[in-house]
Design a protein around this motif. Sequence first.
Motif, PDB file in Angstrom:
ATOM      1  N   GLU A  53       1.013  -1.141   0.122  1.00  0.00           N
ATOM      2  CA  GLU A  53       0.051  -0.257  -0.056  1.00  0.00           C
ATOM      3  C   GLU A  53       0.936   1.228  -0.069  1.00  0.00           C
ATOM      4  OE1 GLU A  53      -2.755  -0.412   3.314  1.00  0.00           O
ATOM      5  OE2 GLU A  53      -2.848  -2.626   2.793  1.00  0.00           O
ATOM      6  N   ARG A 102      -4.182   7.019  -1.458  1.00  0.00           N
ATOM      7  CA  ARG A 102      -3.634   5.817  -1.243  1.00  0.00           C
ATOM      8  C   ARG A 102      -3.908   4.954  -2.243  1.00  0.00           C
ATOM      9  NH1 ARG A 102      -3.097   4.909   4.410  1.00  0.00           N
ATOM     10  NH2 ARG A 102      -3.843   7.049   5.423  1.00  0.00           N
ATOM     11  N   GLU A 104      -3.365   0.900  -3.741  1.00  0.00           N
ATOM     12  CA  GLU A 104      -2.959  -0.495  -3.250  1.00  0.00           C
ATOM     13  C   GLU A 104      -2.645  -1.265  -4.425  1.00  0.00           C
ATOM     14  OE1 GLU A 104      -4.755  -4.071  -0.517  1.00  0.00           O
ATOM     15  OE2 GLU A 104      -6.260  -2.429  -1.214  1.00  0.00           O
ATOM     16  N   ALA A 106      -2.373  -5.118  -5.166  1.00  0.00           N
ATOM     17  CA  ALA A 106      -3.048  -6.346  -4.682  1.00  0.00           C
ATOM     18  C   ALA A 106      -3.149  -7.227  -5.424  1.00  0.00           C
ATOM     19  CB  ALA A 106      -4.263  -5.952  -3.778  1.00  0.00           C
TER      20      ALA A 106
END
Length: 151
Positions: A53, A102, A104, A106
Amino acid sequence: MHKTIIKRTCRQLAFTTCALLLTAGVAQAQSLDVTNARLSLLPGNTPGAGYFELHNTGDEGVTLVGAESPAFESVEMHISSEHNGMAHMHAFESLDIGPDERIEFAPKGQHLMFMRRVAPLNEGDEVEVVLTFSDEQRLPVTFNVVSPASL
């Protein structure tokens, strides 16, 4: 004697300028916060996937343009997607991160692909990775090697 003073002053000025430039780079890197950095490896020499992150805590946007690691010959940014029931993955060149945004990385989304290991790695090892940005900022991050089953 006058020439010696001028040489010393020039050296001190050059040193101070370099120190300020290095400090400016560190200050910029401090506006980026990376958490939960993991590197998922399958057995053998198959590529690994990196997840983390990234939070831009600064007042200006930044652009992530790549990553590198001495543990791998190549690191690329990839994104996974699904179209008409088929999984697809392709590389991308850059990613803009706005102020206080932010991002991420993933599974089944954006991730780093670590290719061609330089040496064997095991679950529990740590791998140094440097994230690179368009403004030449470099952010070192320690990734923990994890089992794909832990994701």
